[in-house]
Design an enzyme around this catalytic site. Structure first.
Site, mmCIF file in Angstrom:
data_model
loop_
_atom_site.group_PDB
_atom_site.id
_atom_site.type_symbol
_atom_site.label_atom_id
_atom_site.label_comp_id
_atom_site.label_asym_id
_atom_site.label_seq_id
_atom_site.Cartn_x
_atom_site.Cartn_y
_atom_site.Cartn_z
ATOM 1 N N ASN A 7 -47.467 72.824 57.253
ATOM 2 C CA ASN A 7 -46.849 71.501 57.394
ATOM 3 C C ASN A 7 -46.826 70.864 56.007
ATOM 4 O O ASN A 7 -47.853 70.438 55.495
ATOM 5 C CB ASN A 7 -47.671 70.653 58.374
ATOM 6 N N ARG A 91 -43.442 73.427 60.237
ATOM 7 C CA ARG A 91 -42.965 72.202 60.851
ATOM 8 C C ARG A 91 -41.780 71.726 60.006
ATOM 9 O O ARG A 91 -41.903 71.554 58.800
ATOM 10 C CB ARG A 91 -44.058 71.138 60.818
ATOM 11 N N HIS A 180 -41.834 63.667 66.871
ATOM 12 C CA HIS A 180 -43.071 64.120 67.518
ATOM 13 C C HIS A 180 -42.738 65.108 68.643
ATOM 14 O O HIS A 180 -43.510 65.269 69.583
ATOM 15 C CB HIS A 180 -43.870 62.961 68.171
ATOM 16 N N ARG A 241 -44.713 50.410 61.202
ATOM 17 C CA ARG A 241 -43.301 50.300 61.613
ATOM 18 C C ARG A 241 -43.161 49.321 62.761
ATOM 19 O O ARG A 241 -43.986 49.303 63.677
ATOM 20 C CB ARG A 241 -42.756 51.660 62.049
ATOM 21 N N GLU A 385 -50.359 70.234 67.528
ATOM 22 C CA GLU A 385 -49.034 70.611 67.031
ATOM 23 C C GLU A 385 -49.072 71.967 66.317
ATOM 24 O O GLU A 385 -48.116 72.728 66.390
ATOM 25 C CB GLU A 385 -48.502 69.516 66.100
#
Ligand code: ADP
Length: 398
Positions: A7, A91, A180, A241, A385
């Site tokens: 990743n 990823r 995600h 955010r 993940e």
């Protein structure tokens, strides 16, 4: 079969080596400050302590080489040679509308990653650097792209189209993608397995609540809706955010503050959410929850708004699916904060949901946290993940 999972960020590279015979992590680590002074690698073989190596890493190629050297090192390595690594899973954030599933990387796939730079300017270039570094270090080894956006590709038009002139979708693929995705797919799949739900029909809502946060609704493991949009800005209140916002706010603040759109978007991405609502207190939910418990009014309002927004999405997605069988909490906040889980579920009495406080008093462990007679099962289900990426890579390369 060993799968290396990578990743890549612009200056970092996380990795795990996973043995797929028993899905165990044999080593993991992180390169930081790639291309910056003070680069270092922290490498951890399973069951042993962390080792830290400081060495200049001018680019991702050098970083990958250091990772491979650490993995085959006679002392703290976990494989005898790089030949024992069968494939590499990466990823990759954005595939636009090009891929709805993981894919073995060739020149066309790399071209798609580049075409999507505009859609994920921080992530896709870094992801490609990691892929090219692996190609250079391990020629001929299969590399697989596992996309964050793949899960959202099964949404219907009614869920993914914005109500703006259609030409922007036609010309520029402006639509909701969702992010995600690897986590949402993994968690919903594990929920179906562990609750023994009908794999074709199970209605599952996953709340991935981390620094970045999103909710998804899926039927039979296929995404029907998810809260992030063209970019990861839409949806829930996140660490920094804003999540959902009236686009009119952007113009209003531009005019009032003499800022341009880029500046205001930067504020919505980096200075809003928990950080902004709490008047600069913190983007970390732990600080917000603690300050709220101590009576700080801004922190209290922020914590309440965070939970309220998640509950609203759960309500909307239950309506969208005409029901829900299981609701799962995952990621940093979802896996660790029992009060947030309880707070969100306090809105869901109308679904016949009841939380078992004793079961809910746990961190990072797969378990049902609703009472035995709760009409909808609520679960804490840790995401993974890296394992999800390794599984996709294994499926395509075995
Ligand atoms: P990301 O991967 O998006 O950076 P994470 O999934 O690591 O985010 O989640 C980070 C969030 O999880 C932070 O808001 C942090 O406060 C929260 N978190 C992490 N550990 C705990 C904990 N032990 N208790 C409560 N919240 C936690």
């Amino acid at each position: 079969m060993n799968i290396l999972v990578i990743n890549c960020g612009s200056s970092s590279l996380k990795y795990q080596l996973i043995d797929m015979t028993n899905e165990t992590v044999t080593a993991k680590g992180l390169c930081e400050r790639i291309g910056i002074e003070g680069s270092n690698l922290v490498h951890q073989p399973a069951g042993k302590g962390k080792l830290r190596f400081e060495k200049p890493m001018p680019d991702h190629k050098v970083a990958i080489q250091m990772v491979l050297d650490a993995l085959v090192d006679p002392e703290h390595g976990v494989v005898k040679s790089v030949d024992e690594i069968s494939a590499v899973g990466h990823r990759v954030v954005h595939a636009g509308t090009n891929y709805s599933d993981a894919v073995v990387i060739d020149e066309n796939v790399k071209e798609v990653i580049k075409i999507c730079y505009d859609l994920a300017p921080l992530h896709n270039p870094a992801n490609l650097m990691g892929i090219e570094a692996c190609e250079a270090a391990m020629p001929g080894k299969p590399n697989v792209a596992v996309w964050d956006t793949a899960f959202g590709m099964s949404m219907d038009e009614k869920a993914y189209l914005y109500a703006i002139p259609y030409e922007y979708f036609a010309k520029y693929s402006v639509r909701r993608y969702g992010f995600h995705g690897t986590s949402h797919k993994f968690v919903s799949g594990e929920a179906i397995k562990s609750l023994n739900l009908d794999p074709e029909k199970a209605k599952v809502i996953v709340c991935h609540l981390g620094n970045g946060a999103s909710v998804s609704a899926s039927i039979g493991g296929k995404c029907v809706d998810t809260s992030m949009g063209l970019t990861p800005l839409e949806g829930l209140i996140m660490g920094t955010r804003s999540g959902d916002i009236d686009a009119g706010v952007v113009q209003y603040i531009c005019n009032k503050e003499g800022k341009d759109i880029n500046e205001v978007l930067n504020i919505l991405n980096k200075k809003s959410g928990l950080l902004g609502m709490s008047d600069g207190l913190s983007s970390d939910s732990r600080d917000i929850m603690q300050a709220a418990a101590e009576g700080n009014p801004r922190a209290k309002a922020t914590a309440e708004a965070f939970e309220y927004r998640v509950a609203k999405y759960i309500g909307a997605y239950t309506a969208a699916m005409n029901g829900v069988d299981a609701i799962c909490f995952t990621a940093g906040i979802g896996e660790n904060d029992k009060d947030v889980r309880k707070g969100i579920c306090s809105y869901l009495g109308y679904l016949g949901i009841e939380i078992d406080d004793e079961a809910n008093n746990v961190r990072g462990e797969l378990r049902v946290i609703s009472t035995a007679d709760s009409k909808v099962k609520v679960m804490l289900l840790p995401t993974n993940e890296e394992l999800a990426i390794a599984r996709e890579t294994y499926r395509l390369c075995k």
